[in-house]
Design an enzyme around this catalytic site. Structure first.
Site, mmCIF file in Angstrom:
data_model
loop_
_atom_site.group_PDB
_atom_site.id
_atom_site.type_symbol
_atom_site.label_atom_id
_atom_site.label_comp_id
_atom_site.label_asym_id
_atom_site.label_seq_id
_atom_site.Cartn_x
_atom_site.Cartn_y
_atom_site.Cartn_z
ATOM 1 N N GLU A 121 0.866 -1.203 0.000
ATOM 2 C CA GLU A 121 0.000 0.000 0.000
ATOM 3 C C GLU A 121 0.897 1.246 0.000
ATOM 4 O OE1 GLU A 121 -1.478 0.723 3.964
ATOM 5 O OE2 GLU A 121 -3.284 1.735 3.260
ATOM 6 N N CYS A 130 -4.829 -2.899 2.869
ATOM 7 C CA CYS A 130 -4.518 -2.863 4.298
ATOM 8 C C CYS A 130 -5.690 -3.144 5.242
ATOM 9 C CB CYS A 130 -3.823 -1.563 4.663
ATOM 10 S SG CYS A 130 -3.040 -1.710 6.287
ATOM 11 N N ASN A 143 0.438 -1.156 5.387
ATOM 12 C CA ASN A 143 1.386 -0.437 6.265
ATOM 13 C C ASN A 143 0.762 -0.524 7.647
ATOM 14 O OD1 ASN A 143 3.338 1.817 4.644
ATOM 15 N ND2 ASN A 143 1.509 1.227 3.528
HETATM 16 N N1 CDT Z 1 -2.765 1.311 6.568
HETATM 17 C C1 CDT Z 1 -3.687 0.778 7.379
HETATM 18 O O1 CDT Z 1 -4.843 0.634 7.003
HETATM 19 N N2 CDT Z 1 -3.265 0.441 8.626
HETATM 20 C C2 CDT Z 1 -4.163 -0.057 9.617
HETATM 21 C C3 CDT Z 1 -3.752 0.427 10.965
HETATM 22 C C4 CDT Z 1 -4.893 0.408 11.891
HETATM 23 S S1 CDT Z 1 -4.537 1.154 13.432
HETATM 24 C C5 CDT Z 1 -5.207 2.740 13.258
HETATM 25 C C6 CDT Z 1 -4.249 -1.573 9.637
HETATM 26 O O2 CDT Z 1 -5.371 -2.082 9.736
HETATM 27 O O3 CDT Z 1 -3.246 -2.264 9.573
#
Ligand code: CDT
Length: 315
Positions: A47, A173, A198
């Site tokens: 991503e 993600c 990420n």
């Molecule tokens: N990039 C992304 O969607 N990261 C989210 C972090 C969640 S915590 C606010 C994830 O689900 O991995």
């Protein structure tokens, strides 16, 4: 003869604020060459694979944000060499980026992924639906997760493409935490799901051991692949990026729910697996024969209700 395709996750280590797009594209090309030399025909990049994970910062100057972190066209002069290399090597790929687009006189921004064919042409686009985090500034927090500030919710839904002899869908993600997203693709016959991520090692919202974060990532990947009878490639951007750590653990998961390959570093790293695409078909015709076993007449709440409401049958 069953259909096979060697698929790869091309994980990226950190991309710092100071790193240029040109330098990142060089790294992506090096990973693409490495994957192709191992026989891969389809490569999944992360991503937002061209820049640092910028939603961790509160930034007021939107034109600066647009210039540094968004792409007004894909390919662009800077990213064109990646598309040229895909054509030269005859490999398809998935890549995530910040999409800036003008529609009906309005600037719009999405967290987007594209599917690019082995001829270097864009085959499909997906705009992230599940945007995690918040839109307000949290000055007390160690870092921000401002996807709700910088992006709109994707407006083109969940689609699949007949791609290199396999039915392929895309997610991004946080979508991997929502069974509905996978089921939307599985209901269209997805045999491969590609997903870049990420994920901060620390949980912004409440304390959680980093190992538990990884545990959740892995059990979700295994269960989503199995319950939807699909191959799943999940690719991280990871490592300590501008001082903020994100975990690796990129995986290729079989439709049986078994992890077929997993990265071991938090740096640029390629993993490959020769996927038997018909393994997905076998499961789709047996245990997960949706037409025979699903009961959508009992699933109405799933589309009618967003948040949980307690409605006990006994009052
Ligand atoms: N990039 C992304 O969607 N990261 C989210 C972090 C969640 S915590 C606010 C994830 O689900 O991995």
């Amino acid at each position: 003869m069953s259909r096979h395709m060697k698929i790869a996750a091309a994980q990226l280590g950190p991309i710092h604020l100071a790193d240029s797009r040109e330098a990142v594209v060089k790294r992506l090309i090096a990973l693409m060459r490495e994957a192709q030399s191992q026989g891969a025909r389809f490569i999944v990049f992360p991503e937002l694979a061209l820049t640092t994970f910028f939603p961790r910062w509160w930034m007021k100057d939107q034109s600066e944000v647009d210039r540094r972190f968004f792409e007004a066209s894909m390919p662009s002069p800077v990213t064109q060499p990646l598309f040229d290399e895909s054509k030269r090597l005859g490999v398809g790929f998935y890549i995530g980026y910040g999409e800036l687009t003008e529609e009906a006189g309005r600037m719009r921004r999405f967290n987007t992924a594209i599917l690019v064919g082995p001829d270097g042409n864009v085959v499909g686009k997906y705009r992230k639906v599940h945007l995690p985090g918040h839109a307000d500034h949290k000055p007390q927090a160690a870092f921000q997760h401002l996807e709700k500030k910088y992006f709109e919710v994707g407006d083109i839904g969940f689609k699949v493409w007949r791609f290199m002899d396999a039915i392929t869908g895309m997610l991004i993600c946080n979508d991997r935490r929502w069974p509905e997203a996978f089921r939307m693709l599985a209901l269209q016959g997805a045999e491969i799901v590609a997903l870049g991520f990420n994920t901060p090692t620390e949980n912004l919202h409440y304390p959680e051991p980093p190992a538990l974060r990884v545990h959740h990532h892995l059990i979700m990947a295994q269960s989503m692949a199995f319950q939807n009878a699909t191959w799943l490639v999940e690719t991280a951007k990871c490592g300590v990026e501008d001082g903020f750590r994100m975990f690796g653990h990129s995986v290729i998961v079989a439709p049986t729910g078994e992890i077929a390959a997993k990265t071991t570093t938090e740096d640029d790293e390629v993993i490959c697996f020769n996927a038997d695409i018909d393994l997905a078909q076998n499961l789709k015709q047996t245990m997960f024969n949706f037409a025979a076993h699903r009961r959508p007449e009992h699933y109405k709440l799933i589309i009618e209700r967003i948040g949980a409401e307690v409605t006990p049958a006994n009052g």
